[in-house]
Design a protein around this motif. Structure first.
Motif, PDB file in Angstrom:
ATOM      1  N   THR A  37       0.836  -1.203   0.000  1.00 13.10           N
ATOM      2  CA  THR A  37       0.000   0.000   0.000  1.00 13.10           C
ATOM      3  C   THR A  37       0.872   1.253   0.000  1.00 13.10           C
ATOM      4  N   ILE A  38       1.911   1.240   0.798  1.00 10.10           N
ATOM      5  CA  ILE A  38       2.825   2.390   0.847  1.00 10.10           C
ATOM      6  C   ILE A  38       3.464   2.603  -0.523  1.00 10.10           C
ATOM      7  N   ILE A  39       3.917   1.514  -1.154  1.00  6.48           N
ATOM      8  CA  ILE A  39       4.519   1.618  -2.489  1.00  6.48           C
ATOM      9  C   ILE A  39       3.515   2.208  -3.473  1.00  6.48           C
ATOM     10  N   ARG A  40       2.313   1.688  -3.461  1.00  8.59           N
ATOM     11  CA  ARG A  40       1.274   2.162  -4.394  1.00  8.59           C
ATOM     12  C   ARG A  40       1.020   3.665  -4.212  1.00  8.59           C
ATOM     13  N   TRP A  94       8.112  -2.813  13.975  1.00  9.55           N
ATOM     14  CA  TRP A  94       7.726  -3.560  12.777  1.00  9.55           C
ATOM     15  C   TRP A  94       6.962  -2.653  11.818  1.00  9.55           C
ATOM     16  N   LYS A  95       6.286  -1.649  12.358  1.00 12.32           N
ATOM     17  CA  LYS A  95       5.561  -0.706  11.514  1.00 12.32           C
ATOM     18  C   LYS A  95       6.544   0.113  10.681  1.00 12.32           C
ATOM     19  N   VAL A  96       7.638   0.537  11.288  1.00 10.36           N
ATOM     20  CA  VAL A  96       8.677   1.245  10.546  1.00 10.36           C
ATOM     21  C   VAL A  96       9.283   0.293   9.516  1.00 10.36           C
ATOM     22  N   GLY A  97       9.314  -0.992   9.846  1.00 10.11           N
ATOM     23  CA  GLY A  97       9.793  -2.005   8.905  1.00 10.11           C
ATOM     24  C   GLY A  97       8.970  -2.049   7.628  1.00 10.11           C
ATOM     25  N   GLN A  98       7.665  -1.824   7.734  1.00  9.72           N
ATOM     26  CA  GLN A  98       6.807  -1.775   6.534  1.00  9.72           C
ATOM     27  C   GLN A  98       7.201  -0.590   5.648  1.00  9.72           C
ATOM     28  N   ILE A  99       7.490   0.542   6.279  1.00  9.28           N
ATOM     29  CA  ILE A  99       7.942   1.721   5.534  1.00  9.28           C
ATOM     30  C   ILE A  99       9.276   1.409   4.860  1.00  9.28           C
ATOM     31  N   ALA A 100      10.190   0.774   5.619  1.00  5.92           N
ATOM     32  CA  ALA A 100      11.520   0.442   5.082  1.00  5.92           C
ATOM     33  C   ALA A 100      11.420  -0.494   3.888  1.00  5.92           C
ATOM     34  N   THR A 101      10.573  -1.496   3.990  1.00  8.28           N
ATOM     35  CA  THR A 101      10.400  -2.432   2.869  1.00  8.28           C
ATOM     36  C   THR A 101       9.961  -1.679   1.623  1.00  8.28           C
ATOM     37  N   ALA A 102       9.003  -0.778   1.787  1.00  8.97           N
ATOM     38  CA  ALA A 102       8.496  -0.006   0.643  1.00  8.97           C
ATOM     39  C   ALA A 102       9.596   0.879   0.059  1.00  8.97           C
ATOM     40  N   ILE A 103      10.273   1.645   0.904  1.00  2.81           N
ATOM     41  CA  ILE A 103      11.313   2.557   0.413  1.00  2.81           C
ATOM     42  C   ILE A 103      12.445   1.769  -0.254  1.00  2.81           C
ATOM     43  N   ARG A 105      12.378  -1.136  -1.725  1.00  2.00           N
ATOM     44  CA  ARG A 105      11.961  -1.665  -3.035  1.00  2.00           C
ATOM     45  C   ARG A 105      11.967  -0.573  -4.101  1.00  2.00           C
ATOM     46  N   ILE A 106      11.478   0.611  -3.745  1.00  5.32           N
ATOM     47  CA  ILE A 106      11.451   1.720  -4.712  1.00  5.32           C
ATOM     48  C   ILE A 106      12.878   2.160  -5.053  1.00  5.32           C
ATOM     49  N   VAL A 107      13.748   2.232  -4.049  1.00  7.66           N
ATOM     50  CA  VAL A 107      15.128   2.667  -4.265  1.00  7.66           C
ATOM     51  C   VAL A 107      15.901   1.646  -5.105  1.00  7.66           C
ATOM     52  N   TRP A 175      -4.910  11.969  18.723  1.00  7.99           N
ATOM     53  CA  TRP A 175      -3.902  11.039  18.210  1.00  7.99           C
ATOM     54  C   TRP A 175      -3.742  11.126  16.695  1.00  7.99           C
ATOM     55  N   ARG A 176      -4.785  11.523  15.969  1.00  6.89           N
ATOM     56  CA  ARG A 176      -4.680  11.592  14.501  1.00  6.89           C
ATOM     57  C   ARG A 176      -3.650  12.623  14.050  1.00  6.89           C
ATOM     58  N   ASN A 177      -3.440  13.640  14.864  1.00  7.65           N
ATOM     59  CA  ASN A 177      -2.477  14.688  14.517  1.00  7.65           C
ATOM     60  C   ASN A 177      -1.037  14.300  14.858  1.00  7.65           C
ATOM     61  N   ARG A 178      -0.849  13.306  15.736  1.00 10.08           N
ATOM     62  CA  ARG A 178       0.495  12.836  16.098  1.00 10.08           C
ATOM     63  C   ARG A 178       0.897  11.762  15.098  1.00 10.08           C
ATOM     64  N   ARG A 179       1.542  12.182  14.018  1.00 14.48           N
ATOM     65  CA  ARG A 179       1.786  11.264  12.907  1.00 14.48           C
ATOM     66  C   ARG A 179       3.055  11.643  12.171  1.00 14.48           C
ATOM     67  N   VAL A 180       3.431  10.772  11.239  1.00 15.30           N
ATOM     68  CA  VAL A 180       4.443  11.117  10.250  1.00 15.30           C
ATOM     69  C   VAL A 180       3.792  10.990   8.879  1.00 15.30           C
ATOM     70  N   THR A 181       4.263  11.793   7.957  1.00 19.53           N
ATOM     71  CA  THR A 181       3.823  11.721   6.567  1.00 19.53           C
ATOM     72  C   THR A 181       5.039  11.377   5.728  1.00 19.53           C
ATOM     73  N   LEU A 182       4.872  10.414   4.838  1.00 16.98           N
ATOM     74  CA  LEU A 182       5.924  10.078   3.878  1.00 16.98           C
ATOM     75  C   LEU A 182       5.541  10.728   2.567  1.00 16.98           C
ATOM     76  N   ARG A 183       6.509  11.375   1.956  1.00 19.16           N
ATOM     77  CA  ARG A 183       6.253  12.065   0.699  1.00 19.16           C
ATOM     78  C   ARG A 183       7.381  11.750  -0.273  1.00 19.16           C
ATOM     79  N   ARG A 184       7.042  11.354  -1.486  1.00 18.94           N
ATOM     80  CA  ARG A 184       8.056  11.068  -2.505  1.00 18.94           C
ATOM     81  C   ARG A 184       8.350  12.366  -3.244  1.00 18.94           C
ATOM     82  N   ALA A 185       9.561  12.887  -3.061  1.00 17.37           N
ATOM     83  CA  ALA A 185       9.949  14.186  -3.613  1.00 17.37           C
ATOM     84  C   ALA A 185      10.717  14.081  -4.927  1.00 17.37           C
ATOM     85  N   THR A 186      11.003  12.877  -5.363  1.00 11.50           N
ATOM     86  CA  THR A 186      11.892  12.633  -6.509  1.00 11.50           C
ATOM     87  C   THR A 186      11.569  13.472  -7.725  1.00 11.50           C
ATOM     88  N   ASP A 187      10.302  13.575  -8.094  1.00 14.27           N
ATOM     89  CA  ASP A 187       9.910  14.264  -9.319  1.00 14.27           C
ATOM     90  C   ASP A 187       9.900  15.788  -9.178  1.00 14.27           C
TER      91      ASP A 187
END
Length: 192
Positions: A37-40, A94-103, A105-107, A175-187
């Motif tokens: 889902t993160i990759i998508r 393990w949740k950060v691990g899901q982010i790592a797997t996605a990043i 794979r893309i890298v 709690w919804r405001n205590r978050r991180v956002t991942l953003r792909r800046a490449t383009d």
């Protein structure tokens, strides 16, 4: 409504009222998105294309809400930052691990990928303390990505936005405001 069904409903409501508020809040939090889902989300087409000659530095990208808004992104609300804390409990890594797997794979497909990890807070506390806390949250995620999951440091940038971009506009703890956002800046950014 028959009497038996009514009594079952009333008993269920009574049991729900006995659950502590923090348990209800924790169970209400979003589940962790899968690496797929993160990759998508991150590989989606940007909402606006930027010509190569119009690209900006990563620092300019960090300071441009207009560009960030059109970049592919995903909010990660399931990392349970405690109120006033930037630490990620070991059982949440393990949740950060899901982010790592996605990043990772893309890298592997494009070594020039750049991801921005944005830290956010709720609006409780001073602007200054929220700014520092949001920066610490982004840095905490980045540190675990690099040191525990082997994400290349060159692929990650961090920034904190404090209480500037609340998902739930409230001056109270949420709690919804205590978050991180991942953003792909490449383009959007120039390649160094």
């Amino acid at each position: 409504m028959n009497r038996r069904l009514f009594l079952k409903s009333a008993a269920a409501l009574g049991a729900a009222a006995a659950i502590p508020a923090f348990a209800v809040e924790a169970s209400a939090q979003q589940s962790m998105p899968s690496a797929e889902t993160i990759i998508r989300k991150l590989e989606a087409r940007p909402r606006r294309q930027v010509a190569p000659e119009a690209r900006v530095t990563i620092e300019q990208f960090k300071r441009s809400p207009q560009l960030r808004r059109v970049a592919p992104s995903i909010d990660i609300q399931s990392i349970n930052f405690a109120f006033g804390s930037a630490s990620i409990p070991p059982d949440e890594r393990w949740k950060v691990g899901q982010i790592a797997t996605a990043i990772n794979r893309i890298v592997r497909r494009n070594r020039f990928e750049v991801f921005l990890i944005e830290g956010h807070t709720d609006a409780v506390g001073s602007r200054g303390s929220n700014q520092v806390l949001s920066e610490a949250r982004a840095a905490s995620v980045a540190s675990i990505l690099v040191h525990h999951f082997g994400v290349p440091p060159r692929a990650i940038e961090t920034i904190g936005y404090g209480e500037d971009y609340l998902l739930v506009p409230t001056p109270y703890e949420n709690w919804r405001n205590r978050r991180v956002t991942l953003r792909r800046a490449t383009d959007f950014v120039t390649r160094n």
